[in-house]
Scaffold this motif. Sequence first.
Motif, PDB file in Angstrom:
ATOM      1  N   THR A  33       8.329   4.812  -1.152  1.00 24.65           N
ATOM      2  CA  THR A  33       7.960   5.874  -0.641  1.00 24.65           C
ATOM      3  C   THR A  33       7.198   5.475   0.675  1.00 24.65           C
ATOM      4  O   THR A  33       7.110   4.077   1.036  1.00 24.65           O
ATOM      5  CB  THR A  33       6.555   6.377  -1.488  1.00 24.65           C
ATOM      6  OG1 THR A  33       5.607   5.495  -1.425  1.00 24.65           O
ATOM      7  CG2 THR A  33       6.916   6.808  -2.797  1.00 24.65           C
ATOM      8  N   ALA A  35       4.099   5.760   1.734  1.00 18.30           N
ATOM      9  CA  ALA A  35       2.871   5.083   1.272  1.00 18.30           C
ATOM     10  C   ALA A  35       2.916   3.643   1.186  1.00 18.30           C
ATOM     11  O   ALA A  35       2.329   2.626   1.550  1.00 18.30           O
ATOM     12  CB  ALA A  35       1.966   5.973   0.272  1.00 18.30           C
ATOM     13  N   GLU A  36       4.148   3.315   0.299  1.00 16.06           N
ATOM     14  CA  GLU A  36       4.273   2.154  -0.246  1.00 16.06           C
ATOM     15  C   GLU A  36       4.610   1.241   0.982  1.00 16.06           C
ATOM     16  O   GLU A  36       4.379   0.130   1.095  1.00 16.06           O
ATOM     17  CB  GLU A  36       5.437   2.075  -1.324  1.00 16.06           C
ATOM     18  CG  GLU A  36       5.067   2.485  -2.611  1.00 16.06           C
ATOM     19  CD  GLU A  36       6.183   2.748  -3.617  1.00 16.06           C
ATOM     20  OE1 GLU A  36       5.815   2.632  -4.766  1.00 16.06           O
ATOM     21  OE2 GLU A  36       7.442   2.630  -3.114  1.00 16.06           O
ATOM     22  N   GLY A  39       1.557   0.458   3.099  1.00 15.73           N
ATOM     23  CA  GLY A  39       0.822  -0.579   2.375  1.00 15.73           C
ATOM     24  C   GLY A  39       1.216  -1.828   2.290  1.00 15.73           C
ATOM     25  O   GLY A  39       0.499  -3.029   2.266  1.00 15.73           O
ATOM     26  N   THR A  50      -6.482   1.371   0.140  1.00 19.07           N
ATOM     27  CA  THR A  50      -6.826   2.813  -0.395  1.00 19.07           C
ATOM     28  C   THR A  50      -5.837   3.775   0.016  1.00 19.07           C
ATOM     29  O   THR A  50      -5.402   3.389   1.243  1.00 19.07           O
ATOM     30  CB  THR A  50      -8.101   3.178  -0.388  1.00 19.07           C
ATOM     31  OG1 THR A  50      -8.430   3.247   1.133  1.00 19.07           O
ATOM     32  CG2 THR A  50      -9.140   2.207  -1.049  1.00 19.07           C
ATOM     33  N   ARG A  51      -5.779   4.899  -0.537  1.00 19.98           N
ATOM     34  CA  ARG A  51      -4.701   5.872   0.172  1.00 19.98           C
ATOM     35  C   ARG A  51      -5.683   6.309   1.605  1.00 19.98           C
ATOM     36  O   ARG A  51      -4.758   6.597   2.536  1.00 19.98           O
ATOM     37  CB  ARG A  51      -4.794   7.266  -0.938  1.00 19.98           C
ATOM     38  CG  ARG A  51      -4.145   8.255  -0.191  1.00 19.98           C
ATOM     39  CD  ARG A  51      -2.859   8.209   0.258  1.00 19.98           C
ATOM     40  NE  ARG A  51      -2.144   8.992  -0.518  1.00 19.98           N
ATOM     41  CZ  ARG A  51      -0.858   8.769  -0.929  1.00 19.98           C
ATOM     42  NH1 ARG A  51      -0.271   7.649  -0.960  1.00 19.98           N
ATOM     43  NH2 ARG A  51      -0.148   9.622  -1.776  1.00 19.98           N
ATOM     44  N   GLU A  52      -6.751   6.340   1.427  1.00 16.27           N
ATOM     45  CA  GLU A  52      -7.434   6.637   2.943  1.00 16.27           C
ATOM     46  C   GLU A  52      -7.145   5.494   4.073  1.00 16.27           C
ATOM     47  O   GLU A  52      -7.161   6.036   5.138  1.00 16.27           O
ATOM     48  CB  GLU A  52      -8.991   6.456   2.613  1.00 16.27           C
ATOM     49  CG  GLU A  52      -9.503   7.856   1.703  1.00 16.27           C
ATOM     50  CD  GLU A  52      -9.372   7.667   0.231  1.00 16.27           C
ATOM     51  OE1 GLU A  52      -9.282   6.531  -0.197  1.00 16.27           O
ATOM     52  OE2 GLU A  52      -9.179   8.803  -0.419  1.00 16.27           O
ATOM     53  N   ILE A  54      -4.283   3.830   4.151  1.00 21.00           N
ATOM     54  CA  ILE A  54      -2.959   4.317   4.541  1.00 21.00           C
ATOM     55  C   ILE A  54      -2.975   5.599   5.481  1.00 21.00           C
ATOM     56  O   ILE A  54      -2.132   5.690   6.329  1.00 21.00           O
ATOM     57  CB  ILE A  54      -2.077   4.434   3.130  1.00 21.00           C
ATOM     58  CG1 ILE A  54      -1.964   3.020   2.451  1.00 21.00           C
ATOM     59  CG2 ILE A  54      -0.756   5.109   3.562  1.00 21.00           C
ATOM     60  CD1 ILE A  54      -1.394   3.398   1.219  1.00 21.00           C
ATOM     61  N   VAL A  55      -3.802   6.491   4.849  1.00 22.78           N
ATOM     62  CA  VAL A  55      -3.589   7.847   5.732  1.00 22.78           C
ATOM     63  C   VAL A  55      -4.258   7.527   7.276  1.00 22.78           C
ATOM     64  O   VAL A  55      -3.781   8.125   8.360  1.00 22.78           O
ATOM     65  CB  VAL A  55      -4.550   8.979   5.255  1.00 22.78           C
ATOM     66  CG1 VAL A  55      -4.659  10.083   6.220  1.00 22.78           C
ATOM     67  CG2 VAL A  55      -3.722   9.529   4.062  1.00 22.78           C
ATOM     68  N   HIS A  64       1.125  10.615  11.098  1.00 21.66           N
ATOM     69  CA  HIS A  64       0.561  11.560  10.030  1.00 21.66           C
ATOM     70  C   HIS A  64       0.982  12.990   9.942  1.00 21.66           C
ATOM     71  O   HIS A  64       1.300  13.550   8.904  1.00 21.66           O
ATOM     72  CB  HIS A  64      -1.162  11.470   9.742  1.00 21.66           C
ATOM     73  CG  HIS A  64      -1.858  12.364   9.041  1.00 21.66           C
ATOM     74  ND1 HIS A  64      -1.721  12.026   7.650  1.00 21.66           N
ATOM     75  CD2 HIS A  64      -2.261  13.609   9.326  1.00 21.66           C
ATOM     76  CE1 HIS A  64      -2.549  13.167   7.176  1.00 21.66           C
ATOM     77  NE2 HIS A  64      -2.942  14.152   8.048  1.00 21.66           N
ATOM     78  N   TYR A  74       3.056  11.584   1.851  1.00 23.49           N
ATOM     79  CA  TYR A  74       3.257  10.250   1.513  1.00 23.49           C
ATOM     80  C   TYR A  74       3.991   9.577   0.370  1.00 23.49           C
ATOM     81  O   TYR A  74       4.317   8.502   0.109  1.00 23.49           O
ATOM     82  CB  TYR A  74       1.860   9.614   1.697  1.00 23.49           C
ATOM     83  CG  TYR A  74       1.276   9.798   3.069  1.00 23.49           C
ATOM     84  CD1 TYR A  74       1.206   8.509   3.795  1.00 23.49           C
ATOM     85  CD2 TYR A  74       0.440  10.706   3.163  1.00 23.49           C
ATOM     86  CE1 TYR A  74       0.666   8.719   4.995  1.00 23.49           C
ATOM     87  CE2 TYR A  74      -0.022  11.024   4.705  1.00 23.49           C
ATOM     88  CZ  TYR A  74      -0.116   9.762   5.460  1.00 23.49           C
ATOM     89  OH  TYR A  74      -0.783   9.952   6.672  1.00 23.49           O
ATOM     90  N   GLU A  75       4.446  10.536  -0.396  1.00 19.48           N
ATOM     91  CA  GLU A  75       5.180   9.910  -1.731  1.00 19.48           C
ATOM     92  C   GLU A  75       6.594  10.230  -1.192  1.00 19.48           C
ATOM     93  O   GLU A  75       7.532  10.235  -2.319  1.00 19.48           O
ATOM     94  CB  GLU A  75       4.718  10.676  -2.827  1.00 19.48           C
ATOM     95  CG  GLU A  75       3.195  10.452  -3.312  1.00 19.48           C
ATOM     96  CD  GLU A  75       3.108   8.938  -3.351  1.00 19.48           C
ATOM     97  OE1 GLU A  75       3.766   8.119  -3.915  1.00 19.48           O
ATOM     98  OE2 GLU A  75       2.046   8.620  -2.835  1.00 19.48           O
TER      99      GLU A  75
END
Length: 171
Positions: A33, A35-36, A39, A50-52, A54-55, A64, A74-75
């Motif tokens: 993904t 996000a991955e 990360g 955290t997700r935050e 990443i965002v 974004h 993000y997925e």
Amino acid sequence: VLLDVRDLRDLNVRWLRQRVGIVSQEPKLFSGTIAENIGYGAAGFDWDITREDIVEAAKQANAHDFISGFDKGYETDVGFGGSQLSGGQKQRIAIARAFIRDPKILLLDEATSALDNQSEKKVQAAIDRLKKSSGRTIFQIAHRLSTIQDSDVIFFFLAGALVGLFTIVRV
């Protein structure tokens, strides 16, 4: 090669790698993904992302908005090597990956050379944001003057040899 006044050969390799970020001309994304992939920039560090985080990195990299436009956000799966994304989108994800690691040294190797004008402007805006962050040294390898116009020092190479050094003085 010295880092501050210390020979690079005397430094702990893991310590050095944690402080260096690289964005290449053709960024490599991993299957998985968005996000991955962002990360992964913090892989090997001793903290949880955290997700935050990443965002925030994606926002700083001007990624974004396009990420949020995907059905899965993000997925979204990037495909093999990022095949589901455009060149500009891959570049901005690579920059977000560099942002999340907050490197003290950043190497940008022709990071905008293969992009169309619109994508280049978005990527360059993200790079400019990185440049304004304090406590960071950025090495930007480029052929286009527009890419390096806000640099403090410009080294000019010809056939692998340093032929000029320009220090920019702003008044």
